[in-house]
Design an enzyme around this catalytic site. Structure first.
Site, PDB file in Angstrom:
ATOM      1  N   PRO A  93       0.834  -1.213   0.000  1.00 14.97           N
ATOM      2  CA  PRO A  93       0.000   0.000   0.000  1.00 14.97           C
ATOM      3  C   PRO A  93       0.861   1.251   0.000  1.00 14.97           C
ATOM      4  O   PRO A  93       1.748   1.427   0.842  1.00 14.97           O
ATOM      5  CB  PRO A  93      -0.802  -0.139   1.298  1.00 14.97           C
ATOM      6  CG  PRO A  93      -0.924  -1.618   1.484  1.00 14.97           C
ATOM      7  CD  PRO A  93       0.385  -2.186   1.012  1.00 14.97           C
ATOM      8  N   CYS A  94       0.588   2.122  -0.969  1.00 14.32           N
ATOM      9  CA  CYS A  94       1.499   3.236  -1.214  1.00 14.32           C
ATOM     10  C   CYS A  94       1.037   4.556  -0.630  1.00 14.32           C
ATOM     11  O   CYS A  94       1.774   5.540  -0.677  1.00 14.32           O
ATOM     12  CB  CYS A  94       1.706   3.404  -2.725  1.00 14.32           C
ATOM     13  SG  CYS A  94       0.174   3.722  -3.638  1.00 14.32           S
TER      14      CYS A  94
END
Length: 372
Positions: A93-94
């Site tokens: 998850p960025c």
């Protein structure tokens, strides 16, 4: 056997040679791209229940609803049964590393998911690894720890920041792409080798049926868009492609943008340009006020299908079961978070080119190449 992709025809006679597991799989953008390149994706893993249907409805791989923190090496190895070369892929998850997140902190649990990726690499020891994320991750210590772990485990590592538009994806989207191999030096294919020129918004979505704000298409339930308030309808009518709220009459400008701090956000409340790639498709692309997500000529924001196409998903990609209600916010999040399918395909083709090069070199030297 040939597989017809959005780029060139891809030879998939070696597809059984490389098998993959996709960590943080989301709705399947990376998996779909890898499959299109000829890689046999066996399993996708994600913690979001909304990912289960689109992942399995559009891809051959199985799906496990689970946090990567709880994934064991045994589960991964089971998925790799009878694999000759194993690829561990994923996009942690960025959001915590994004330039849009001004409050990113190491106390965010997502910060450390990259180290969970590293843990699984160490425990499974696949021959190949790939990771995609936002460019800002490159400057973080957690990324350098990840890279060092790969090197310590015997991988040759390369990484670079690419603009997806250069690979024929119809949006300006910069991403950090990492490739690692225990077989030898590896790198991402140059855009010139991928047969894709610059693709515009017009090329991608110019032929879709017109919509009014809040409308939907009877032929495609996903071609639907958010409604607009009366003031936002006036604002979009006052907007020109490539312009911003700075072009409006004073009475239309939001109070927050009249303040000194608001003047630095000219990219919101804007229309896209027909003959340029779209801006980066975020999880909020369905909202006119969330970026330059206004349709170039229709008085509305992007539809869900348009956002998916600009993310290079196939036009018939399914995001919700036929008997389920469509949540614009949920599907918008899945689309915005996805790895663009064509970027996944470029990654897959780069890996197969790497394997082919080694196979050819070994054939010249010894008359054949064997993998354990």
């Amino acid at each position: 056997m040939k597989h017809q992709s959005g780029m060139n025809e891809v030879d998939t006679t070696i597809e059984a040679l490389v098998s993959a597991v996709d960590l943080f799989s989301g709705a399947g953008g990376l998996t779909n791209g890898l499959e299109r390149s000829g890689i046999d994706v066996r399993l996708g893993i994600d913690i979001d229940p909304a990912c289960a249907y689109p992942y399995t409805a559009n891809n051959k791989a199985n799906f496990v609803l689970k946090s990567v923190e709880d994934v064991t090496a045994e589960e991964i190895n089971d998925a790799f049964t009878n694999s000759r070369l194993r690829l561990l892929a994923g996009c942690a998850p960025c959001q915590t590393f994004s330039t849009y997140n001004q409050r990113a902190r190491e106390t965010d649990s997502r910060w450390w998911l990259l180290l969970q990726f590293a843990r699984i690499v160490k425990e499974v020891s696949p021959e190949l690894v790939t990771m995609e994320n936002v460019p800002n991750l490159e400057r973080q210590n957690v990324f350098q720890e990840f890279v060092q772990t790969l090197k310590d485990e015997g991988y040759k590592v390369s990484y670079q920041i690419v603009n997806c538009a250069e690979y024929g994806i119809p949006q300006q989207r910069k991403r950090l792409v990492l490739l690692a191999s225990k077989l030898g030096a590896i790198k991402l294919l140059d855009p010139s080798l991928c047969g894709s020129g610059l693709k515009s918004v017009r090329d991608a979505i110019g032929d879709l049926p017109p919509l009014e704000a809040g409308g939907k298409c009877d032929m495609d339930p996903l071609h639907r868009c958010s409604s607009l308030s009366p003031i936002n309808l006036r604002r979009i009518r006052a907007s020109r492609p490539g312009g911003s709220w700075r072009d409006w009459d004073k009475e239309l400008i939001a109070e927050c943008h009249k303040k000194k701090t608001g003047k630095s956000y000219p990219g919101v409340y804007g229309r896209m340009e027909w003959d340029q790639p779209a801006p980066t498709i975020t999880t909020q692309f369905f909202g006119f006020g969330n970026g330059r997500f206004g349709h170039p000529e229709q008085d509305r924001a992007l539809s869900l299908r348009e956002g998916a196409i600009l993310q290079s998903f196939p036009r018939d990609y399914k995001f919700v079961a036929p008997d389920q209600d469509i949540s614009i916010a949920t599907i918008g999040r899945l689309i915005g978070n996805a790895v663009p399918v064509k970027l996944g395909e470029v990654i897959g083709r780069s890996i197969l080119a790497h394997v082919n090069e080694l196979e050819c070199r070994a054939a010249v030297l010894s008359g054949g190449m064997q993998y354990a």
